[in-house]
Design an enzyme around this catalytic site. Sequence first.
Site, short mmCIF file in Angstrom:
data_model
loop_
_atom_site.label_atom_id
_atom_site.label_comp_id
_atom_site.label_asym_id
_atom_site.label_seq_id
_atom_site.Cartn_x
_atom_site.Cartn_y
_atom_site.Cartn_z
N CYS A 90 6.11 -5.39 0.59
CA CYS A 90 6.26 -4.05 0.00
C CYS A 90 6.16 -2.94 1.08
O CYS A 90 7.06 -2.82 1.89
CB CYS A 90 5.27 -3.88 -1.13
N HIS A 103 4.86 -8.32 -4.41
CA HIS A 103 3.48 -8.62 -3.98
C HIS A 103 3.13 -10.09 -4.23
O HIS A 103 2.47 -10.39 -5.24
CB HIS A 103 2.50 -7.73 -4.76
N GLU A 106 0.89 -11.87 -3.06
CA GLU A 106 -0.57 -12.12 -3.06
C GLU A 106 -1.19 -11.89 -4.44
O GLU A 106 -2.32 -12.30 -4.68
CB GLU A 106 -1.25 -11.25 -1.99
N GLY A 115 0.87 -1.17 0.00
CA GLY A 115 0.00 0.00 0.00
C GLY A 115 0.91 1.22 0.00
O GLY A 115 1.93 1.23 -0.67
N1 GLN Z 1 5.80 2.98 -2.67
C1 GLN Z 1 5.13 2.53 -1.49
C2 GLN Z 1 5.74 3.16 -0.24
O1 GLN Z 1 6.78 3.73 -0.31
C3 GLN Z 1 5.15 1.02 -1.39
C4 GLN Z 1 4.47 0.42 -2.59
C5 GLN Z 1 3.78 -0.89 -2.36
O2 GLN Z 1 3.50 -1.30 -1.23
N2 GLN Z 1 3.44 -1.52 -3.45
O3 GLN Z 1 5.19 3.09 0.81
#
Ligand code: GLN
Length: 207
Positions: A76, A175, A177, A45
Amino acid sequence: MIGILALQGAYEAHAKALTSLGAEAKLIRRPDQLHGLDGLILPGGESTTFLRHLERDGFFAVLYEFVRQTPTFGTCAGVILLAKEVHNPSQASLGALDITVERNAYGRQLDSTILVTPTELPGGPLEMIFIRAPRITRTGPVVQTLATRDVHLEGKQVRSPILIRQGHLLAATFHPELSADTRIHQFFLQMVAKRQALTSALPAESL
Ligand code: GLN
């Protein structure tokens, strides 16, 4: 019973992967819901948005203790939340995982991509979907690297860990999932089961 932090981001697909493997998935939106979980997933996210939500109801402090005791899998943005040190820009984090991460660090062309990469997990190369991924730039001595990715950054070839484990913590900068292959979720469930076997074998006073 595995919780998935459901404040924002890619939580539904994690729930599907877990239930397809026979685990129970519970969406977590309040700190009191962490009680009684065997493991937790911190999904992808936007890490800054997670942090804003976690400021409410003492959620950050409860999660800070939780991830130090209970198996937790960050993907992520979830890796950014678990990291000891965050750059680009620097921001607050739970600090349980001894790594340094740089947010959005692959450059515009490389930051959202799909790779098929060998890992330490059995079953051959694994599909990995990267979406504005963080880059792990340092791992501490107890961190085990399970997969890496090579990239050209500023004219240099660099190898970065993308799947790592530190004891009861698992982290993937991509990711899992969003891929049909559930081996990483399965690996996490095995970590949870091993932890349960270990803690039930110990006398209560030593926990
Ligand atoms: N770019 C997001 C961040 O820095 C992470 C991206 C992701 O979770 N797909 O928080």
